[in-house]
Write an enzyme that holds these catalytic residues in place. Sequence first.
Site, PDB file in Angstrom:
ATOM      1  N   ARG A   1       0.830  -1.210   0.000  1.00 25.14           N
ATOM      2  CA  ARG A   1       0.000   0.000   0.000  1.00 25.14           C
ATOM      3  C   ARG A   1       0.861   1.255   0.000  1.00 25.14           C
ATOM      4  O   ARG A   1       0.492   2.267  -0.601  1.00 25.14           O
ATOM      5  CB  ARG A   1      -0.971   0.020   1.182  1.00 25.14           C
ATOM      6  CG  ARG A   1      -1.967   1.166   1.111  1.00 25.14           C
ATOM      7  CD  ARG A   1      -3.004   1.113   2.216  1.00 25.14           C
ATOM      8  NE  ARG A   1      -4.158   0.314   1.886  1.00 25.14           N
ATOM      9  CZ  ARG A   1      -5.259   0.777   1.287  1.00 25.14           C
ATOM     10  NH1 ARG A   1      -5.305   2.043   0.902  1.00 25.14           N
ATOM     11  NH2 ARG A   1      -6.282  -0.004   1.073  1.00 25.14           N
TER      12      ARG A   1
ATOM     13  N   GLU B   1      -9.512   6.152   7.716  1.00 27.84           N
ATOM     14  CA  GLU B   1      -8.064   6.298   7.575  1.00 27.84           C
ATOM     15  C   GLU B   1      -7.588   7.561   6.853  1.00 27.84           C
ATOM     16  O   GLU B   1      -6.605   8.177   7.270  1.00 27.84           O
ATOM     17  CB  GLU B   1      -7.498   5.065   6.863  1.00 27.84           C
ATOM     18  CG  GLU B   1      -7.623   3.810   7.675  1.00 27.84           C
ATOM     19  CD  GLU B   1      -6.988   2.615   6.978  1.00 27.84           C
ATOM     20  OE1 GLU B   1      -6.184   1.917   7.603  1.00 27.84           O
ATOM     21  OE2 GLU B   1      -7.313   2.390   5.792  1.00 27.84           O
TER      22      GLU B   1
END
Length: 779
Positions: A326, A729
């Site tokens: 990621r 997030e």
Amino acid sequence: MDKTAAEVLPSQAFGAVHTSVAHESAARHVSGTAVYIDDMPEPAGLLHAYLALSNISHGMIRALDLSAVRAAPGVVGVLTASDIPGLNDMSAMNRKDEPILAKDKIEFDGQALFAVIAQTREQARRACSLAKIDYDELPAAIDFADIDTRNGKLVTEPLVLTRGDTEAEIASAPHSLSGEIRIGGQEHFYLEGQIAMAMPNDGDEIMVYSSTQYPAEVQRTVAHALNVPFHAVEIHTRRMGGAFGGKETQATQFAAIAALAAQKFNKPIKIRPDRDDDMRLTGKRHDFNVSYRVGFDDDGRIRGVDYHYALRCGYSADLSGAVADRALLHCDNTYYYPAVHAVSAPLYTNTASNTAFRGFGGPQGVLGCERVMEEIAFALGKDPLEVRKANFYGTRDCNITPYRQEVEDNIIGRLVRELEKTSEYARRRREIRAFNAQNRFIKRGLALVPVKFGMSFTNTNSNQAGALLHVYTDGSVQINHGGTEMGQGLYIKVAQVVAQELNIDISQIKATATTTGKVPNASATAGSTGSDLNGMAARDAAIKIRKRLAAFAAKTYGGTPDDVAFLPGCVQVGSTRITFADLVKQAQFARVQLSATGFYKTPKISWDRTKAFGKPYYYFAYGASCSEVSIDTLTGEYIVERVDILHDAGKSLNMAIDIGQIEGGFIQGMGWLTTEELIWGRNGFLRTHAPSTYKIPLASDRPKIFNVALTGWSRNHEAISYRSKGVGEPPLLHGISVLHALSDAVASVANHCICPRLDAPATPERVLMAIERLRAQSG
């Protein structure tokens, strides 16, 4: 399920989505009546477990004498690796590289060696220190200084992203530069520490109350350790006092110890480590060392960029591979790269295995590329925002990411323009320059940083969710799903979705504790997917119930199901209007099923990791933050004066909850990049293992002026929970603007001619050292 929200909403819905409904446990949180595991009444015969930890970083156990431990007051027994009837493994992805209890080899200081079971927790804790242990110590790799970041030992396979001829583009560009940034880790610092309580049931069955984001993973680990089928293990999670990723895989060890002890001693067992031991035992946010080379033109537009993202993973893989992936998938942030080469290096170290943390590698990926934007701005003498905007997706003909996903929902240009205006960026930047010219010791800085965050698990099979919905004959509704509540408001959002579909008041709906006994095989509540996945699964279940009721109403009162209208709290069939509760009662009497399961899997996503190609994200969330700071150049101390955030939550399910998430996420991101510093001694001992040495932001550290707004006009173009977007997030990344504002203030001491290259966290000590370095360099 493919219809737009407007096509499926019942008319005149009330108390449901797009409203600021209070968190379902808000009153209990503030009154102290919300029940956490340690608040539960202790069952008769409860025993307490405590873990004994190693005090070396790397080595072999030569001898282990536990006779004094067993003889200690209150001790009932000891649990060692040899007492585990099944797999001595708690690794994520079933990699079998992370033992529940060390057997022969020690891989980090603080590794669990054995568990003491005693009448009281204090007796168990004190008995742990009585063991006599002989070690053969081995050399330990603790910090990046101990590792070859290019060729060091890896815990999992690296990822490589590549497009175009990066070397040629950098070589032929009018300008080029290189550098690196060190990005520190972060302790989760959840208010409720790790905890589990296990209760033996009939036969081989066991119930475990676990503070976890991932009940299915805990179930798997416990079942494997006990050597029983999954169906014999039930994991129950009502709420957590915070998690932030630290209870996704890390909770498995504590649940497994409690379950193993409960099975061995046939007694209920509770385990709760002290905060110091919790911090030593558990993994953190990965710290990164990012190096870069970039070629760019006179306007600051990147032609080619090369990244190397090295991350310190600890002794086992845990989730490091996915975190590293990621990070690379966010190395573009909001910017288009014509040519790019990026590689990850997930490095082995003799430290606790680092793990998931809010943002899951995305913040580190974005921070690396934002340093590049800052470097380009200093090299050309431009405002960093000007360079950022010149590289935005949408400013050139191509909107393709380095991993070949097209950015179809790009709104960053409009969003940043709005924030520039509302934050008065241009005016304040001029005023700050004037202020700095007139003030010798206090300097101010300003930075506006954009964010693009991909929404979905890169592990494609994790993008699924289930739900179980019951309607009772008084019209009340119970919803259960695989998502866990850790304070983020997931339960109330899912309840709002159900209320919307049935058009009943939110007070009629109760969300019950997450349990593997009701919804099996659920994915972790992580990656900002909780509302997306579980909301859609609950919606699927509610639609099934609504269709059954509509068919029954049409059959009973005439017409077709399409003629049945679900109005607020009642149902209209032709000229007949009946309350929802009465219709339900009649339907049950007529033997209509009033319970339904729901399921959802995210469509249109694919990811081929071997080719680094695909569409790993269903959509992107966007945002931008503008931060202003003032620093004391004599001490390095600083104040965050003002922060303006404009964030894209799509058409928000619950504005109050989302704004709270944005505020909290920003503060946590700011803490990561400023005050929160993890320090290990050369022996691998974590020195910052308590609130006395590890500094999370205080209430007094919040910005003096703190403006947070949602875009209002943004809509998720995909069919996710009424055009909303996940919001857990992405807001953490807004803290990056504080680091760049500090950099801007530091740069003023050298007339903005030298990039300060501030590493994170930018503690006052680092700020002061950067100031002195720039003064020396500028003469």
